[in-house]
Design a protein around this motif. Structure first.
Motif, PDB file in Angstrom:
ATOM      1  N   GLY A   1      12.076  20.084   2.353  1.00  0.00           N
ATOM      2  CA  GLY A   1      11.457  19.627   1.114  1.00  0.00           C
ATOM      3  C   GLY A   1      11.777  18.189   0.765  1.00  0.00           C
ATOM      4  N   ILE A   2      12.275  17.424   1.714  1.00  0.00           N
ATOM      5  CA  ILE A   2      12.561  16.014   1.449  1.00  0.00           C
ATOM      6  C   ILE A   2      11.261  15.239   1.301  1.00  0.00           C
ATOM      7  N   ILE A   3      10.253  15.619   2.100  1.00  0.00           N
ATOM      8  CA  ILE A   3       8.908  15.086   1.947  1.00  0.00           C
ATOM      9  C   ILE A   3       7.942  16.261   1.902  1.00  0.00           C
ATOM     10  N   ALA A   4       6.790  16.046   1.292  1.00  0.00           N
ATOM     11  CA  ALA A   4       5.766  17.092   1.228  1.00  0.00           C
ATOM     12  C   ALA A   4       4.693  16.891   2.285  1.00  0.00           C
ATOM     13  N   ASP A   5       4.583  15.685   2.801  1.00  0.00           N
ATOM     14  CA  ASP A   5       3.557  15.352   3.784  1.00  0.00           C
ATOM     15  C   ASP A   5       4.105  14.271   4.700  1.00  0.00           C
ATOM     16  N   ARG A   6       3.692  14.255   5.939  1.00  0.00           N
ATOM     17  CA  ARG A   6       4.241  13.278   6.880  1.00  0.00           C
ATOM     18  C   ARG A   6       3.922  11.842   6.488  1.00  0.00           C
ATOM     19  N   SER A   7       2.871  11.646   5.682  1.00  0.00           N
ATOM     20  CA  SER A   7       2.525  10.288   5.260  1.00  0.00           C
ATOM     21  C   SER A   7       3.598   9.675   4.361  1.00  0.00           C
ATOM     22  N   GLU A   8       4.471  10.521   3.777  1.00  0.00           N
ATOM     23  CA  GLU A   8       5.538  10.011   2.914  1.00  0.00           C
ATOM     24  C   GLU A   8       6.685   9.407   3.717  1.00  0.00           C
ATOM     25  N   LEU A   9       6.669   9.632   5.015  1.00  0.00           N
ATOM     26  CA  LEU A   9       7.667   9.045   5.900  1.00  0.00           C
ATOM     27  C   LEU A   9       7.060   7.782   6.498  1.00  0.00           C
ATOM     28  N   THR A  10       7.514   6.622   6.032  1.00  0.00           N
ATOM     29  CA  THR A  10       6.846   5.369   6.413  1.00  0.00           C
ATOM     30  C   THR A  10       7.291   4.845   7.769  1.00  0.00           C
ATOM     31  N   SER A  11       8.526   5.125   8.187  1.00  0.00           N
ATOM     32  CA  SER A  11       8.971   4.665   9.505  1.00  0.00           C
ATOM     33  C   SER A  11      10.123   5.530   9.992  1.00  0.00           C
ATOM     34  N   MET A  12      10.294   5.537  11.317  1.00  0.00           N
ATOM     35  CA  MET A  12      11.356   6.333  11.940  1.00  0.00           C
ATOM     36  C   MET A  12      11.817   5.605  13.196  1.00  0.00           C
TER      37      MET A  12
END
Length: 271
Positions: A65-76
């Motif tokens: 539940g850290i993000i709801a959608d992968r788009s909320e993760l801007t970089s890895m």
């Protein structure tokens, strides 16, 4: 210590049988410390198989539940260190506040008093509601579990690795991920499916492990209506699966299995 980033490794060993010693080799699973960091702060350090780490990081972020959608993760970025790996992730500013609040709630065991209440609530947080209409005959569940066993490439080599897979009628196995940790394998599967935009609503999650409450919570967040596992569930996992609408099939071996919740999705049961 040398860092190995292969999921399995061949090491020398001495076997003893009826008093006879023989030198040989065995393929063993590797385990590597993996640090997950968000916006510059370390969130968790997990022991994991050093494979599919991008899937692991995305799946963990979604299932926790850290993000709801992968788009909320801007970089890895996966960074190798002498003692392990670090996965550096950066979140959109819009979800940074929610992450900080969740991180404080998970920090309860490090404190005292009422902090622990928040941590207990975090451990047994309600699972997402699942409402898929998938129905399967018993032979399909048996076939799916056979497909899972056949697809465990790493486990065939090392014999000590868990797997999680997604199976769909008419298509068979959609994806499979393996890891020394059962939770990690399911997180890796969730990440792989999110990266491929594969929905889970008409599919079944397959597990090679026992079913604990965290496994149900993760599968529910994926939206899978059925879980089938080789081993038994915990009682709490059964209660959570019942509450969130998941059909929990366990002790699935060869052509037999046990259904613990929502039997209407297994044809000829619950009618």
């Amino acid at each position: 210590m040398t860092l190995h980033l292969e999921p399995v490794i061949r090491l020398p060993q001495t076997s003893v049988a009826r008093g006879v010693f023989a030198e040989g080799e065995r393929v063993l699973p590797e385990e590597t410390p993996v640090a997950l960091t968000y916006n510059g702060s370390t969130h968790a350090v997990m022991m994991a198989s050093p494979a599919d780490l991008e899937d692991f990081a995305l799946g963990f972020s979604l299932s926790e539940g850290i993000i709801a959608d992968r788009s909320e993760l801007t970089s890895m970025e996966v960074i190798e260190h002498e003692l392990g790996c670090e996965i550096r992730m950066w979140l959109q500013e819009s979800c940074s506040g929610a992450y900080r609040s969740r991180r404080r709630a998970m920090a309860g065991p490090l404190g005292c008093g009422l902090c622990g209440v928040e941590s207990l609530e975090e451990a047994v947080r309600p699972a997402s509601k699942v409402a898929g209409t998938l129905q399967l005959p018993p032979k399909a569940i048996a076939a799916a579990m056979a497909d899972l066993s056949e697809a465990q490439r790493l486990n065939r080599e090392a014999r000590a690795i868990h797997a999680a897979a997604l199976w769909r009628p008419e298509q068979g196995l959609i994806a499979i991920r393996e890891d020394i940790g059962r939770h990690n394998a399911l997180d890796k599967l969730a990440g792989a499916l999110a990266r491929a935009d594969e929905p889970c609503s008409a599919s079944m999650v397959l597990l090679t492990s026992r079913v604990s409450v965290e496994m149900v919570q993760k599968a529910a967040r994926m939206g899978a209506p059925i879980i089938a596992a080789i081993s038994a569930p915990t009682a709490l996992a059964v209660r959570v699966a019942e509450g969130c609408g998941i059909t929990l099939v366990a002790v699935a071996r060869e052509e037999s299995f046990e259904v613990f919740t929502h039997p209407e999705r297994v044809q000829h049961l619950g009618s």
